[in-house]
Scaffold this motif. Structure first.
Motif, mmCIF file in Angstrom:
data_model
loop_
_atom_site.group_PDB
_atom_site.id
_atom_site.type_symbol
_atom_site.label_atom_id
_atom_site.label_comp_id
_atom_site.label_asym_id
_atom_site.label_seq_id
_atom_site.Cartn_x
_atom_site.Cartn_y
_atom_site.Cartn_z
ATOM 1 N N LEU A 134 0.797 -1.221 0.006
ATOM 2 C CA LEU A 134 -0.075 0.064 0.083
ATOM 3 C C LEU A 134 0.850 1.334 0.059
ATOM 4 C CD1 LEU A 134 -2.855 -1.204 2.565
ATOM 5 C CD2 LEU A 134 -3.233 -0.396 0.255
ATOM 6 N N ASP A 135 1.955 1.314 0.647
ATOM 7 C CA ASP A 135 2.702 2.442 0.898
ATOM 8 C C ASP A 135 3.387 2.646 -0.484
ATOM 9 O OD1 ASP A 135 2.240 2.725 3.483
ATOM 10 O OD2 ASP A 135 4.031 1.698 4.138
ATOM 11 N N ALA A 136 3.656 1.546 -1.273
ATOM 12 C CA ALA A 136 4.246 1.687 -2.562
ATOM 13 C C ALA A 136 3.502 2.210 -3.759
ATOM 14 C CB ALA A 136 5.384 0.679 -3.017
ATOM 15 N N ALA A 137 2.289 1.952 -3.480
ATOM 16 C CA ALA A 137 1.133 2.366 -4.626
ATOM 17 C C ALA A 137 0.990 3.560 -4.824
ATOM 18 C CB ALA A 137 -0.242 1.561 -4.329
ATOM 19 N N PRO A 138 0.472 4.124 -5.954
ATOM 20 C CA PRO A 138 0.183 5.658 -6.260
ATOM 21 C C PRO A 138 -0.768 6.038 -5.502
ATOM 22 C CG PRO A 138 0.399 4.285 -8.232
ATOM 23 C CD PRO A 138 0.488 3.167 -7.108
ATOM 24 N N ALA A 139 -0.852 7.292 -4.797
ATOM 25 C CA ALA A 139 -1.769 7.673 -4.037
ATOM 26 C C ALA A 139 -3.040 7.923 -4.802
ATOM 27 C CB ALA A 139 -1.167 9.372 -3.605
ATOM 28 N N THR A 140 -3.130 8.102 -6.024
ATOM 29 C CA THR A 140 -4.330 8.093 -6.778
ATOM 30 C C THR A 140 -4.681 6.942 -7.325
ATOM 31 O OG1 THR A 140 -3.061 8.578 -8.866
ATOM 32 C CG2 THR A 140 -3.857 10.647 -7.583
ATOM 33 N N GLY A 141 -4.017 5.765 -6.946
ATOM 34 C CA GLY A 141 -4.341 4.388 -7.629
ATOM 35 C C GLY A 141 -5.583 3.783 -6.720
ATOM 36 N N VAL A 142 -6.367 2.964 -7.389
ATOM 37 C CA VAL A 142 -7.767 2.637 -6.565
ATOM 38 C C VAL A 142 -7.119 1.364 -5.968
ATOM 39 C CG1 VAL A 142 -9.854 1.547 -7.043
ATOM 40 C CG2 VAL A 142 -8.969 3.527 -8.246
ATOM 41 N N VAL A 143 -7.727 1.233 -4.659
ATOM 42 C CA VAL A 143 -7.421 0.068 -3.837
ATOM 43 C C VAL A 143 -8.939 -0.646 -4.051
ATOM 44 C CG1 VAL A 143 -7.131 -0.798 -1.497
ATOM 45 C CG2 VAL A 143 -5.917 1.128 -2.242
ATOM 46 N N ALA A 156 -11.880 -1.158 3.893
ATOM 47 C CA ALA A 156 -12.436 0.059 2.833
ATOM 48 C C ALA A 156 -12.569 1.218 3.740
ATOM 49 C CB ALA A 156 -13.652 -0.469 2.350
ATOM 50 N N ALA A 157 -13.135 1.423 4.705
ATOM 51 C CA ALA A 157 -13.403 2.514 5.495
ATOM 52 C C ALA A 157 -12.329 3.366 5.886
ATOM 53 C CB ALA A 157 -14.418 2.480 6.593
ATOM 54 N N GLU A 158 -11.316 2.234 6.441
ATOM 55 C CA GLU A 158 -10.216 2.927 7.048
ATOM 56 C C GLU A 158 -9.242 3.557 6.089
ATOM 57 O OE1 GLU A 158 -8.481 3.205 11.066
ATOM 58 O OE2 GLU A 158 -10.234 1.834 10.530
ATOM 59 N N LEU A 159 -9.077 2.887 5.065
ATOM 60 C CA LEU A 159 -8.093 3.412 3.832
ATOM 61 C C LEU A 159 -9.020 4.557 3.200
ATOM 62 C CD1 LEU A 159 -7.087 0.102 2.478
ATOM 63 C CD2 LEU A 159 -5.893 1.576 3.835
ATOM 64 N N ALA A 160 -10.280 4.655 3.172
ATOM 65 C CA ALA A 160 -10.981 5.686 2.525
ATOM 66 C C ALA A 160 -10.708 6.955 3.321
ATOM 67 C CB ALA A 160 -12.314 5.406 1.995
ATOM 68 N N GLU A 161 -10.862 6.791 4.738
ATOM 69 C CA GLU A 161 -10.671 7.872 5.540
ATOM 70 C C GLU A 161 -9.361 8.516 5.284
ATOM 71 O OE1 GLU A 161 -12.638 8.473 9.595
ATOM 72 O OE2 GLU A 161 -10.839 7.382 9.831
ATOM 73 N N GLN A 162 -8.211 7.734 5.037
ATOM 74 C CA GLN A 162 -6.841 8.302 4.695
ATOM 75 C C GLN A 162 -6.781 8.868 3.304
ATOM 76 O OE1 GLN A 162 -4.350 5.047 5.583
ATOM 77 N NE2 GLN A 162 -4.285 5.369 7.538
ATOM 78 N N GLY A 163 -7.938 9.121 2.570
ATOM 79 C CA GLY A 163 -7.895 9.805 1.246
ATOM 80 C C GLY A 163 -7.741 8.723 0.191
ATOM 81 N N ARG A 164 -7.524 7.712 0.342
ATOM 82 C CA ARG A 164 -7.480 6.636 -0.739
ATOM 83 C C ARG A 164 -8.570 6.471 -1.796
ATOM 84 N NH1 ARG A 164 -2.666 3.750 -0.803
ATOM 85 N NH2 ARG A 164 -1.412 3.687 0.695
ATOM 86 N N ALA A 165 -8.471 6.323 -2.927
ATOM 87 C CA ALA A 165 -9.719 5.931 -3.424
ATOM 88 C C ALA A 165 -9.897 4.431 -3.481
ATOM 89 C CB ALA A 165 -9.174 6.308 -4.991
ATOM 90 N N VAL A 166 -11.013 3.989 -3.039
ATOM 91 C CA VAL A 166 -11.253 2.886 -2.567
ATOM 92 C C VAL A 166 -12.835 2.040 -3.290
ATOM 93 C CG1 VAL A 166 -11.678 0.882 -0.823
ATOM 94 C CG2 VAL A 166 -10.458 2.873 -0.523
ATOM 95 N N THR A 167 -12.616 0.933 -3.770
ATOM 96 C CA THR A 167 -13.899 0.079 -4.251
ATOM 97 C C THR A 167 -14.061 -0.931 -3.531
ATOM 98 O OG1 THR A 167 -13.478 1.099 -6.668
ATOM 99 C CG2 THR A 167 -15.021 -0.830 -6.210
ATOM 100 N N LEU A 168 -15.440 -1.134 -2.990
ATOM 101 C CA LEU A 168 -15.619 -2.280 -2.186
ATOM 102 C C LEU A 168 -16.480 -3.169 -3.017
ATOM 103 C CD1 LEU A 168 -15.809 -3.878 0.446
ATOM 104 C CD2 LEU A 168 -17.682 -2.471 1.111
ATOM 105 N N VAL A 169 -16.021 -4.383 -3.488
ATOM 106 C CA VAL A 169 -16.706 -5.532 -4.299
ATOM 107 C C VAL A 169 -17.271 -6.244 -3.327
ATOM 108 C CG1 VAL A 169 -16.535 -6.938 -6.378
ATOM 109 C CG2 VAL A 169 -15.019 -5.015 -6.172
ATOM 110 N N CYS A 170 -18.705 -6.298 -3.189
ATOM 111 C CA CYS A 170 -19.398 -7.164 -2.549
ATOM 112 C C CYS A 170 -19.594 -8.531 -2.640
ATOM 113 C CB CYS A 170 -20.653 -6.485 -2.144
ATOM 114 S SG CYS A 170 -20.675 -4.819 -1.355
#
Length: 405
Positions: A134-143, A156-170
């Motif tokens: 995660l640290d090495a991934a581009p800041a704008t890259g989708v997780v 998903a919530a923890e990473l999104a709160e840090q400003g990451r773009a997150v997609t949650l696939v249910c």
């Protein structure tokens, strides 16, 4: 240790530590805990370990009774006939009674590419492998987080709160355990955090590549990092040792948590399948199961009849970042009800639960026998549930056979 009854506990998670601590009630019992790590892993904080917002390890000295002997090693085989366990580093530990509490990890993914390109988060080692990625991934890259149970939602919530773009696939419904009201609350919070939530059968993942996730409806989602939170598996130690397990590999026991093969072997936590009807994998179930297994061992030593399983459930709590969460109330049979607490108070309740879990373990270490949360349910209700589930499974099996005929 001469003249004492030797009890070996395999696994130093919630169930194993609770069982080991509780067994120290008797001065004539020598307790050995075998665990592959020198520290206790607080699994309900693993999403924080990944995000860097909290630590998921606790020193064993903080939660384990002084009288418990800790052996840092992995068990490779249980020799039930010889009453001993064989360790990875070559040692052998004998026992009079054995508590099997090996816990769970990520289920082996069957989706093409998932094992190679997606990162699980079910163990501390998983979390530590994921952090530098995660640290090495581009800041704008989708997780992309695959799986919408508590672990997937929290990550998903923890990473999104840090400003990451997150997609949650249910791959189905968001938070399948939750009541509809609680689900709407969680969906609303995820939306505010900017998480893209994909629900329904078309949102099932069919393949994972190095930089994308493919869905059942043909969509290809770019993914800088893919996190896999779909399902749990258990170690195959019991199966490899010739003990009877359920289809997943959990040790099959009766309602006192005694192995159906050996009345000197007991199971607790995620790796236990009492009557083939296991409880939900969770620390909420694991600690009471650990206490129940210990009580059964102590009853056997005393020549008394052990009690049957009758622990209740109360809730499921999910953090949604550091400032928000949900406390979903449930019936004693572990079915979500309409009532829930969300928002800041929900977050405070989740944090309280995280702290209380460690507190319960530590208190049982200091004053063994004090834990009582495994005693509030009804054995009759449990038996009714076991019979109902067995009947439903029997009807399903008959229907399958009829279709195949």
């Amino acid at each position: 240790m001469s003249g004492k009854t030797n009890v070996v506990v395999i696994g130093g998670g919630y169930a194993g530590v609770m069982a080991a601590n509780r067994l120290t009630q008797r001065g004539d019992v020598a307790v050995t805990l075998v665990n592959p790590r020198p520290e206790f892993v607080h699994r309900i904080r693993l999403h924080q370990q990944v995000a860097g917002t909290g630590a998921a390890v606790v020193a064993f000295r903080e939660v384990l009774a002084d009288g418990v002997r800790l052996v840092v090693d992995a068990v490779t085989r249980i020799d039930a006939a010889g009453r001993r366990v064989e360790l990875a580093m070559g040692d052998v530990v004998g026992y009079d009674y054995l508590v099997y509490a090996v816990g769970s990890g990520s289920a082996d993914p069957t989706v093409p590419g998932a094992a190679e390109f997606a990162y699980p988060i079910a163990t501390f080692e998983d979390a530590e492998r994921l952090r530098p990625v995660l640290d090495a991934a581009p800041a704008t890259g989708v997780v992309t987080v695959v799986g919408a149970g508590p672990t997937g939602i929290e990550t998903a919530a923890e990473l999104a709160e840090q400003g990451r773009a997150v997609t949650l696939v249910c791959g189905g419904v968001l938070g399948p355990y939750l009541h509809a009201r609680g689900r709407r609350s969680v969906a609303g919070r995820l939306a505010k955090l900017g998480v893209t939530v994909l629900e329904g059968p078309d949102a099932k993942v069919t393949a994972v590549t190095r930089d994308a996730v493919e869905l059942a409806d043909g969509r290809v989602l770019p993914s800088a990092v893919t996190i896999w939170t779909v399902g749990f598996g258990v170690p195959d130690l019991a199966m490899r040792s010739g003990l009877t397990t359920d289809a997943l590999g959990r040790l099959l026991t009766d309602e006192t948590l005694t192995s159906v093969d050996d009345d000197r072997v007991f199971a607790a936590g995620d790796s236990a399948a009492p009557s083939g009807q296991p409880l939900r994998m969770s620390c909420q179930a694991a600690m009471p199961l650990g206490a129940r297994a210990a009580d059964t061992v102590l009853s056997r030593i005393a020549g008394e009849r052990p009690e049957e399983l009758h622990q209740p459930f109360a809730a499921q709590c999910i953090s949604l970042g550091r400032g928000t969460g949900i406390f979903q109330f449930a019936s004693k049979a572990d079915v979500a009800v309409w009532a829930h607490i969300d928002g800041r108070l929900g977050a405070k309740l989740k944090e309280t639960v995280c702290k209380v879990v460690v507190k319960h373990l530590a208190e049982e270490g200091h004053k063994p026998g004090g834990y009582k949360l495994h005693q509030g349910g009804s054995a009759a209700k449990r038996q009714e549930l076991v019979r109902a589930r067995a009947a439903a499974e029997g009807a399903e099996a008959r229907a399958i056979l009829e279709r195949q005929a």
